[in-house]
Design an enzyme around this catalytic site. Structure first.
Site, PDB file in Angstrom:
ATOM      1  N   HIS A 146       0.865  -1.192   0.000  1.00 17.00           N
ATOM      2  CA  HIS A 146       0.000   0.000   0.000  1.00 17.00           C
ATOM      3  C   HIS A 146       0.902   1.243   0.000  1.00 17.00           C
ATOM      4  CE1 HIS A 146      -3.426   2.413   0.406  1.00 17.00           C
ATOM      5  NE2 HIS A 146      -3.782   2.199   1.651  1.00 17.00           N
TER       6      HIS A 146
ATOM      7  N   CYS B 117      -3.239   3.592   9.336  1.00 14.99           N
ATOM      8  CA  CYS B 117      -3.726   4.036   8.016  1.00 14.99           C
ATOM      9  C   CYS B 117      -5.232   4.243   7.992  1.00 14.99           C
ATOM     10  CB  CYS B 117      -3.299   3.044   6.946  1.00 14.99           C
ATOM     11  SG  CYS B 117      -4.011   1.396   7.129  1.00 14.99           S
TER      12      CYS B 117
ATOM     13  N   GLN C   6      -0.205   4.979   0.928  1.00 15.78           N
ATOM     14  CA  GLN C   6      -0.366   5.274   2.353  1.00 15.78           C
ATOM     15  C   GLN C   6       0.970   5.685   2.968  1.00 15.78           C
ATOM     16  OE1 GLN C   6      -3.333   5.221   4.275  1.00 15.78           O
ATOM     17  NE2 GLN C   6      -1.956   6.328   5.638  1.00 15.78           N
TER      18      GLN C   6
HETATM   19  N1  NVA Z   1      -4.306  -3.821   5.683  1.00 24.17           N
HETATM   20  C1  NVA Z   1      -5.559  -3.151   5.373  1.00 24.17           C
HETATM   21  C2  NVA Z   1      -5.312  -1.747   4.963  1.00 24.17           C
HETATM   22  C3  NVA Z   1      -6.567  -0.963   4.672  1.00 24.17           C
HETATM   23  C4  NVA Z   1      -6.290   0.434   4.205  1.00 24.17           C
HETATM   24  C5  NVA Z   1      -6.286  -3.917   4.295  1.00 24.17           C
HETATM   25  O1  NVA Z   1      -5.646  -4.345   3.348  1.00 24.17           O
HETATM   26  O2  NVA Z   1      -7.497  -4.103   4.413  1.00 24.17           O
HETATM   27  N1   CP Z   2      -6.026   3.898   4.425  1.00 23.72           N
HETATM   28  C1   CP Z   2      -6.806   3.599   3.375  1.00 23.72           C
HETATM   29  O1   CP Z   2      -6.325   3.187   2.328  1.00 23.72           O
HETATM   30  O2   CP Z   2      -8.128   3.799   3.567  1.00 23.72           O
HETATM   31  P1   CP Z   2      -9.314   3.364   2.601  1.00 23.72           P
HETATM   32  O3   CP Z   2      -9.379   1.854   2.630  1.00 23.72           O
HETATM   33  O4   CP Z   2     -10.529   4.002   3.171  1.00 23.72           O
HETATM   34  O5   CP Z   2      -9.010   3.835   1.209  1.00 23.72           O
END
Ligand code: NVA
Ligand code: CP
Length: 300
Positions: free
Chosen positions: A131, A259, A134
């Site tokens: 990600h 995040c 982020q």
């Molecule tokens: N680790 C989490 C981050 C969400 C922004 C997911 O992948 O659901």
């Molecule tokens: N932190 C983040 O990516 O949030 P969302 O899943 O709301 O996009």
């Protein structure tokens, strides 16, 4: 010339990442004075979402609008994707019509398929592996509050997931010390733990990882796609909750980041996330500013 994608923090040099963060600070100021409009006039971003989102969708969509461009929200059921159109075909067609494609999906390989077939930049809006957007926001937040992150002691506590692996990449690119605490069966993987021995260490004990940390980071215990494992994970991860007792092991002025979305009472207590060391709202807002700088870099 090959297209510059942003699938991982490792796709850009540390100097380029640094210049994007510097520009994000400027764009944030410009937003406040209303002078950012027009920088991406006429540009279009396609946003492919196979998973839910609040921050990523709104920050990219609002960011494009603020810069004078536009963004298209594409969900699987509203496109031919649910009917089996291959990622490569979609990427080829989309990239003939738009200036960049953001993809949030499950397998990182799907994102790579988009990138291979796209003639315009592809941005990782989150995969099961990484990600990176982020991390731009997290690094921007640290920069605003503390300055350079090189040499900082950072602790990531919880699941060895996409956020944890993105912190590994950030430690490599920005040369900070990352201590990861996860249950033994939930590490980010051997290759991630061993890729940067000077920067990255793993500990099973969260207290050891957080000792003297200047930044403490956590994330949900069950990521999107792992909903069926939620209750089992809550039991395994219970010792990894970031609470006041754990935060007390960090430096007194340590910051807390997450995040979002967060589950109060699971990976973090309300006392910590809503407390004075938490910078999660600034961190969330910074998705907007950091990604506007990324879009400007990739599109102009
Ligand atoms: N680790 C989490 C981050 C969400 C922004 C997911 O992948 O659901
Ligand atoms: N932190 C983040 O990516 O949030 P969302 O899943 O709301 O996009």
């Amino acid at each position: 010339m090959s297209v510059q994608h942003f699938l991982s923090l490792m796709d850009l040099s540390p100097a380029t990442l640094d210049s994007i963060l510097e520009r994000a600070v400027e764009l944030k100021e410009m937003r406040q004075s209303g002078t950012d409009w027009g920088l991406l006039a006429g540009k279009t971003l396609a946003m492919v979402f196979d998973k839910s989102s609040t921050r990523t969708r709104v920050s990219f969509e609002a960011g494009m609008a603020q810069l004078g461009g536009s963004a298209l929200f594409l969900s699987p059921d509203a496109t031919q994707q649910a009917r089996g159109e291959p990622a490569e075909d979609a990427a080829r067609v989309l990239s003939s019509m738009v200036d960049a494609i953001m993809v949030r999906t499950y397998a990182h390989e799907t994102l790579e398929s988009y990138a291979q077939a796209s003639s315009v930049p592809v941005i990782n809006g989150l995969t099961d592996r990484l990600h990176p957007c982020q991390l731009l926001a997290d690094l921007l937040t640290w920069r605003e509050l503390r300055g350079g992150i090189q040499g900082t002691q950072v602790a990531f506590v919880g699941d060895g997931n996409n956020m944890c692996r993105s912190y590994v990449n950030a430690a490599r690119q920005f040369d900070f010390s990352l201590r990861i605490a996860t249950p033994a069966d939930y590490t980010p993987g051997e290759e991630w733990l061993n890729c940067a021995p000077d920067q990255v260490q793993w500990h099973e004990d969260p207290g050891v990882a957080v000792a003297d940390a200047q930044l403490v980071v956590t994330d949900v215990w069950a990521s999107m796609g792992q909903e069926d494992e939620h209750s089992d994970r809550c039991q395994v991860f219970e010792p990894y909750q970031v609470n006041a007792e754990l935060m007390a092991r960090a430096t007194p002025d340590a910051l807390f980041m997450h995040c979002l979305p967060a589950h109060r009472g699971e990976e973090v207590t309300a006392e910590v996330i809503d407390g004075p060391q938490s910078v999660v709202w600034q961190e969330a807002e910074n998705r907007l500013h950091a990604q506007k700088a990324l879009l400007e870099f990739l599109l102009t």
